[in-house]
Design a protein around this motif. Structure first.
Motif, PDB file in Angstrom:
ATOM      1  N   TYR A   1       0.827  -1.193   0.000  1.00  0.00           N
ATOM      2  CA  TYR A   1       0.000   0.000   0.000  1.00  0.00           C
ATOM      3  C   TYR A   1       0.866   1.251   0.000  1.00  0.00           C
ATOM      4  O   TYR A   1       1.881   1.309   0.690  1.00  0.00           O
ATOM      5  CB  TYR A   1      -0.924   0.020   1.224  1.00  0.00           C
ATOM      6  CG  TYR A   1      -1.976  -1.058   1.204  1.00  0.00           C
ATOM      7  CD1 TYR A   1      -3.122  -0.919   0.437  1.00  0.00           C
ATOM      8  CD2 TYR A   1      -1.822  -2.217   1.953  1.00  0.00           C
ATOM      9  CE1 TYR A   1      -4.085  -1.903   0.416  1.00  0.00           C
ATOM     10  CE2 TYR A   1      -2.786  -3.216   1.937  1.00  0.00           C
ATOM     11  CZ  TYR A   1      -3.920  -3.049   1.168  1.00  0.00           C
ATOM     12  OH  TYR A   1      -4.860  -4.025   1.143  1.00  0.00           O
ATOM     13  N   ALA A   2       0.454   2.205  -0.775  1.00  0.00           N
ATOM     14  CA  ALA A   2       1.180   3.474  -0.786  1.00  0.00           C
ATOM     15  C   ALA A   2       0.983   4.175   0.555  1.00  0.00           C
ATOM     16  O   ALA A   2      -0.098   4.109   1.142  1.00  0.00           O
ATOM     17  CB  ALA A   2       0.664   4.369  -1.919  1.00  0.00           C
ATOM     18  N   PRO A   3       2.008   4.822   1.081  1.00  0.00           N
ATOM     19  CA  PRO A   3       1.847   5.519   2.357  1.00  0.00           C
ATOM     20  C   PRO A   3       0.840   6.648   2.230  1.00  0.00           C
ATOM     21  O   PRO A   3       0.649   7.230   1.164  1.00  0.00           O
ATOM     22  CB  PRO A   3       3.262   6.059   2.641  1.00  0.00           C
ATOM     23  CG  PRO A   3       3.921   6.114   1.299  1.00  0.00           C
ATOM     24  CD  PRO A   3       3.350   4.976   0.514  1.00  0.00           C
TER      25      PRO A   3
ATOM     26  N   HIS B   1      -2.155   4.853  14.524  1.00  0.00           N
ATOM     27  CA  HIS B   1      -1.114   3.831  14.660  1.00  0.00           C
ATOM     28  C   HIS B   1      -1.674   2.438  14.377  1.00  0.00           C
ATOM     29  O   HIS B   1      -1.045   1.634  13.672  1.00  0.00           O
ATOM     30  CB  HIS B   1      -0.527   3.888  16.063  1.00  0.00           C
ATOM     31  CG  HIS B   1       0.572   2.899  16.310  1.00  0.00           C
ATOM     32  ND1 HIS B   1       1.791   2.965  15.671  1.00  0.00           N
ATOM     33  CD2 HIS B   1       0.628   1.806  17.123  1.00  0.00           C
ATOM     34  CE1 HIS B   1       2.549   1.965  16.075  1.00  0.00           C
ATOM     35  NE2 HIS B   1       1.873   1.245  16.954  1.00  0.00           N
ATOM     36  N   GLU B   2      -2.859   2.153  14.898  1.00  0.00           N
ATOM     37  CA  GLU B   2      -3.480   0.849  14.648  1.00  0.00           C
ATOM     38  C   GLU B   2      -3.796   0.672  13.165  1.00  0.00           C
ATOM     39  O   GLU B   2      -3.626  -0.422  12.611  1.00  0.00           O
ATOM     40  CB  GLU B   2      -4.760   0.715  15.480  1.00  0.00           C
ATOM     41  CG  GLU B   2      -4.501   0.627  16.986  1.00  0.00           C
ATOM     42  CD  GLU B   2      -5.792   0.566  17.778  1.00  0.00           C
ATOM     43  OE1 GLU B   2      -6.870   0.650  17.141  1.00  0.00           O
ATOM     44  OE2 GLU B   2      -5.725   0.438  19.016  1.00  0.00           O
ATOM     45  N   LEU B   3      -4.254   1.734  12.521  1.00  0.00           N
ATOM     46  CA  LEU B   3      -4.543   1.650  11.096  1.00  0.00           C
ATOM     47  C   LEU B   3      -3.276   1.397  10.291  1.00  0.00           C
ATOM     48  O   LEU B   3      -3.279   0.597   9.340  1.00  0.00           O
ATOM     49  CB  LEU B   3      -5.216   2.946  10.626  1.00  0.00           C
ATOM     50  CG  LEU B   3      -5.601   3.023   9.144  1.00  0.00           C
ATOM     51  CD1 LEU B   3      -6.557   1.900   8.780  1.00  0.00           C
ATOM     52  CD2 LEU B   3      -6.217   4.377   8.821  1.00  0.00           C
ATOM     53  N   THR B   4      -2.183   2.044  10.667  1.00  0.00           N
ATOM     54  CA  THR B   4      -0.915   1.822   9.979  1.00  0.00           C
ATOM     55  C   THR B   4      -0.440   0.385  10.140  1.00  0.00           C
ATOM     56  O   THR B   4       0.025  -0.251   9.173  1.00  0.00           O
ATOM     57  CB  THR B   4       0.148   2.787  10.518  1.00  0.00           C
ATOM     58  OG1 THR B   4      -0.292   4.139  10.320  1.00  0.00           O
ATOM     59  CG2 THR B   4       1.470   2.599   9.795  1.00  0.00           C
ATOM     60  N   LEU B   5      -0.548  -0.148  11.360  1.00  0.00           N
ATOM     61  CA  LEU B   5      -0.152  -1.540  11.590  1.00  0.00           C
ATOM     62  C   LEU B   5      -1.026  -2.502  10.793  1.00  0.00           C
ATOM     63  O   LEU B   5      -0.526  -3.504  10.241  1.00  0.00           O
ATOM     64  CB  LEU B   5      -0.246  -1.865  13.080  1.00  0.00           C
ATOM     65  CG  LEU B   5       0.781  -1.188  13.995  1.00  0.00           C
ATOM     66  CD1 LEU B   5       0.547  -1.596  15.441  1.00  0.00           C
ATOM     67  CD2 LEU B   5       2.196  -1.538  13.572  1.00  0.00           C
TER      68      LEU B   5
ATOM     69  N   ASP C   1       0.309  -5.161   8.039  1.00  0.00           N
ATOM     70  CA  ASP C   1       0.011  -6.587   8.143  1.00  0.00           C
ATOM     71  C   ASP C   1      -0.642  -7.101   6.859  1.00  0.00           C
ATOM     72  O   ASP C   1      -0.308  -8.181   6.359  1.00  0.00           O
ATOM     73  CB  ASP C   1      -0.914  -6.849   9.334  1.00  0.00           C
ATOM     74  CG  ASP C   1      -0.184  -6.672  10.661  1.00  0.00           C
ATOM     75  OD1 ASP C   1       1.054  -6.708  10.655  1.00  0.00           O
ATOM     76  OD2 ASP C   1      -0.871  -6.499  11.687  1.00  0.00           O
ATOM     77  N   SER C   2      -1.576  -6.319   6.319  1.00  0.00           N
ATOM     78  CA  SER C   2      -2.235  -6.732   5.078  1.00  0.00           C
ATOM     79  C   SER C   2      -1.241  -6.795   3.927  1.00  0.00           C
ATOM     80  O   SER C   2      -1.251  -7.742   3.128  1.00  0.00           O
ATOM     81  CB  SER C   2      -3.367  -5.752   4.743  1.00  0.00           C
ATOM     82  OG  SER C   2      -4.339  -5.732   5.772  1.00  0.00           O
ATOM     83  N   ALA C   3      -0.372  -5.783   3.846  1.00  0.00           N
ATOM     84  CA  ALA C   3       0.620  -5.779   2.770  1.00  0.00           C
ATOM     85  C   ALA C   3       1.581  -6.949   2.890  1.00  0.00           C
ATOM     86  O   ALA C   3       1.946  -7.582   1.892  1.00  0.00           O
ATOM     87  CB  ALA C   3       1.394  -4.459   2.782  1.00  0.00           C
ATOM     88  N   THR C   4       1.982  -7.279   4.125  1.00  0.00           N
ATOM     89  CA  THR C   4       2.889  -8.411   4.332  1.00  0.00           C
ATOM     90  C   THR C   4       2.223  -9.730   3.959  1.00  0.00           C
ATOM     91  O   THR C   4       2.845 -10.604   3.338  1.00  0.00           O
ATOM     92  CB  THR C   4       3.335  -8.456   5.807  1.00  0.00           C
ATOM     93  OG1 THR C   4       3.957  -7.212   6.146  1.00  0.00           O
ATOM     94  CG2 THR C   4       4.306  -9.588   6.036  1.00  0.00           C
TER      95      THR C   4
END
Length: 215
Positions: A16-18, A149-153, A157-160
């Motif tokens: 995902y793009a930042p 922060h939770e949304l970023t994590l 996780d989804s990208a990984t």
């Protein structure tokens, strides 16, 4: 481990793009922090209304001041009851305490002739409102940062997960393609001259083994 600059092109496409960084200017800052000016606007409006009431008959009026003090006492009592009650609502308690303080300050402001005393009471009220509000603003900011922060994590996780699945899929596809290519090459070699084909010679030549794949 493959260096980041040598990763395949498709790998970066799975991530995902930042989130874009918000560029703040005068308008966006004004909108973002508009709530910070509400307390001073409220207390200033209350001061102006109290002085207008003063000019219209509240000056040195014991009855009017007694009314405001009675309202302040009633609001304070209601706030105390809501605060100590097990089922009390925090919002109701805060509103009642705020109303109590407002009534207690509006009475003297409307009663006195001194602008200095009125300005002093306005300043005290404004400072108290900002002290109380700053706690809620800080809690809201911390909650917003925790959610970001939770949304970023979650995005990481989804990208990984997606990248891992794509790597496993490509590894199996490459193993299958390698096996098919090797089998086709052996068949073509046999067709060219079956009498000279020697599997032991091919094995002795050190052909690479097929990558291990999960069944």
């Amino acid at each position: 481990m493959t260096p980041p600059d040598q990763l395949p092109a498709w790998y970066s496409q799975q991530l995902y793009a930042p989130a874009p960084q918000v560029q703040h200017n005068g308008i966006t800052l004004l909108i973002a922090y508009s709530g910070r000016v509400v307390p001073v606007i409220t207390t200033s409006t209350a001061l102006a209304l109290a002085r207008i009431w003063h000019e219209q008959g509240a000056a040195h009026s014991v009855g009017n001041m007694a009314l405001m003090l009675a309202l302040a006492a009633g609001s304070f009592a209601a706030a105390c009851v809501s605060a100590v009650h097990r089922n009390g609502d925090p919002v109701t308690t805060a509103v009642a305490f705020t109303a109590s303080g407002a009534f207690a300050l509006l009475g003297p402001v409307a009663y006195t002739e001194s602008w200095a005393l009125s300005a002093l009471l306005w300043l005290v009220a404004t400072v108290l409102v900002y002290v109380v509000s700053s706690r809620h603003w800080r809690a809201a900011r911390q909650l917003r940062e925790a959610r970001d922060h939770e949304l970023t994590l979650a995005r990481l996780d989804s990208a990984t997960t997606v990248a891992t699945a794509v790597l496993a899929r490509d590894e199996k596809a490459q193993a299958l393609a390698y096996g098919l290519t090797l089998a086709r090459a052996v068949e073509q070699r046999i067709q060219l001259d079956p009498t000279t084909y020697d599997p032991a010679a091919l094995q002795k030549a050190g052909l690479p083994e097929l990558p291990a794949s999960d069944h």
